[in-house]
Design an enzyme around this catalytic site. Structure first.
Site, mmCIF file in Angstrom:
data_model
loop_
_atom_site.group_PDB
_atom_site.id
_atom_site.type_symbol
_atom_site.label_atom_id
_atom_site.label_comp_id
_atom_site.label_asym_id
_atom_site.label_seq_id
_atom_site.Cartn_x
_atom_site.Cartn_y
_atom_site.Cartn_z
ATOM 1 N N PRO A 148 40.845 16.889 27.717
ATOM 2 C CA PRO A 148 39.744 16.315 28.496
ATOM 3 C C PRO A 148 38.614 15.869 27.576
ATOM 4 O O PRO A 148 38.254 16.566 26.632
ATOM 5 C CB PRO A 148 39.318 17.478 29.390
ATOM 6 C CG PRO A 148 40.560 18.295 29.537
ATOM 7 C CD PRO A 148 41.217 18.229 28.197
ATOM 8 N N GLU A 149 38.077 14.685 27.857
ATOM 9 C CA GLU A 149 37.020 14.118 27.027
ATOM 10 C C GLU A 149 35.723 14.083 27.826
ATOM 11 O O GLU A 149 35.635 14.658 28.905
ATOM 12 C CB GLU A 149 37.449 12.729 26.550
ATOM 13 C CG GLU A 149 38.787 12.772 25.813
ATOM 14 C CD GLU A 149 39.324 11.403 25.424
ATOM 15 O OE1 GLU A 149 38.523 10.471 25.270
ATOM 16 O OE2 GLU A 149 40.555 11.271 25.270
ATOM 17 N N ARG A 161 48.880 25.779 28.171
ATOM 18 C CA ARG A 161 49.059 26.080 26.749
ATOM 19 C C ARG A 161 48.271 27.309 26.291
ATOM 20 O O ARG A 161 48.458 27.790 25.187
ATOM 21 C CB ARG A 161 48.641 24.858 25.904
ATOM 22 C CG ARG A 161 49.428 23.579 26.186
ATOM 23 C CD ARG A 161 50.823 23.629 25.634
ATOM 24 N NE ARG A 161 50.838 23.660 24.186
ATOM 25 C CZ ARG A 161 50.770 22.580 23.407
ATOM 26 N NH1 ARG A 161 50.667 21.369 23.943
ATOM 27 N NH2 ARG A 161 50.806 22.691 22.095
ATOM 28 N N ARG A 191 47.338 11.369 15.671
ATOM 29 C CA ARG A 191 46.986 10.984 17.040
ATOM 30 C C ARG A 191 47.648 9.670 17.412
ATOM 31 O O ARG A 191 47.662 8.716 16.627
ATOM 32 C CB ARG A 191 45.456 10.836 17.197
ATOM 33 C CG ARG A 191 44.644 12.040 16.759
ATOM 34 C CD ARG A 191 45.021 13.317 17.502
ATOM 35 N NE ARG A 191 44.748 13.226 18.926
ATOM 36 C CZ ARG A 191 43.569 13.491 19.473
ATOM 37 N NH1 ARG A 191 42.540 13.858 18.714
ATOM 38 N NH2 ARG A 191 43.407 13.408 20.768
#
Length: 285
Positions: free
Chosen positions: A2-3, A109, A269
């Protein structure tokens, strides 16, 4: 992960639904996620929510706060009669609130973390103090105030790293992650591999505007649910329906209509770009 737009969406929704609720109990199923301090929160009434970069902060009226870092797959989900969300196999912390409400922390996770801190000490946390300036698109904060165009130019001019990697460095610029990074670079027609300091003044300005634009769009559409992210209401965001280049590998570039979006890895990335729109000749720099 999440950003800024995703955490901003969660912050706004929790600010709307959580404020005024009292924490009656906390069930911790995975101690490493919430290692200590729950007794300091029980009995406290929630008075507000804040965000620092990608970190969510919930303040109580008893002088304590809890900080939530969602990491890769964390979710914060509110539940009451209007939003009857349920726990699942990935629910590792359950906040029981008054009036039958609950707050779930889910994380497949188990990388996410919840930390209790005195409210007056929150901004002294090392990972918050290290945050770079934040793009001025919401009510959050980086460790160094808002990211102005001048600050943005200064950050870029001092680095030889690929611009894609620099934008992801939270100590240089806070809140920007891989999704919005890719889309902003495409929008500004800049190759992800370009050394940051090689950008011209016009390119710096174009990229700055592009970063603000994609983050605002992300907030507008309540984040991107291309993987694990959901809002605090338990719903999916919609920015994934408006991706410019992220996740668009093999699709025709929506701007030039000449090349297909390609994917490669830069700094581990996934990186997406249009070979035509984002051309770069190393010889010209």
């Amino acid at each position: 992960m999440p950003e800024l737009p995703e955490v901003e969406t969660i912050k706004n929704q929790l600010g709307k639904y959580l404020v005024g609720h009292k924490i009656e109990d906390i069930e911790i199923r995975v101690p490493k996620i919430f290692p200590s301090g729950k007794e300091k929160l029980i009995g406290g009434k929630i008075k507000g929510t804040r965000r620092f970069g990608k970190v969510l902060v919930v303040d109580l009226d008893n002088g304590y706060s809890f900080l939530i870092h969602l990491k890769l797959t964390g979710q914060v989900v509110f539940s009451n009669s209007k939003f009857p969300n349920l726990p699942n196999k990935f629910t590792h912390v359950i906040f029981s609130l008054d009036k039958g409400a609950k707050l779930f922390f889910n994380d497949s996770r188990k990388f996410g973390r919840i930390k209790v801190e005195k409210t007056t000490e929150v901004e002294k946390e090392s990972f918050i103090k290290k945050l770079g300036p934040e793009p001025p698109v919401a009510q959050g904060s980086g460790g160094q105030g808002p990211l102005t165009l001048d600050k943005f130019k200064d950050v870029l001019s001092k680095s030889s790293r690929p611009i894609k990697i620099l934008l992801l460095d939270q100590e240089k610029i806070s809140g920007v992650g891989n999704i919005y990074d890719n889309d902003a670079l495409w929008l500004a027609r800049i190759n992800p591999k370009r050394p940051a300091k090689s950008l011209t003044a016009k390119e710096q300005k174009d990229l700055y505007k592009a970063v603000l634009y994609v983050l605002k769009e992300g907030i507008k559409y309540q984040g991107a649910s291309d993987q694990w992210y959901i809002t605090a209401e338990g719903k999916k965001g919609k920015y994934q329906e408006h991706f410019l280049t992220y996740g668009q590998e093999g699709k025709l570039c929506q701007r030039c209509k000449k090349e297909k979006i390609k994917k490669f890895f830069l700094g581990s990335r996934g990186t997406y770009f249009c070979p035509n729109c984002q051309r770069w000749s190393k010889k010209s720099d």
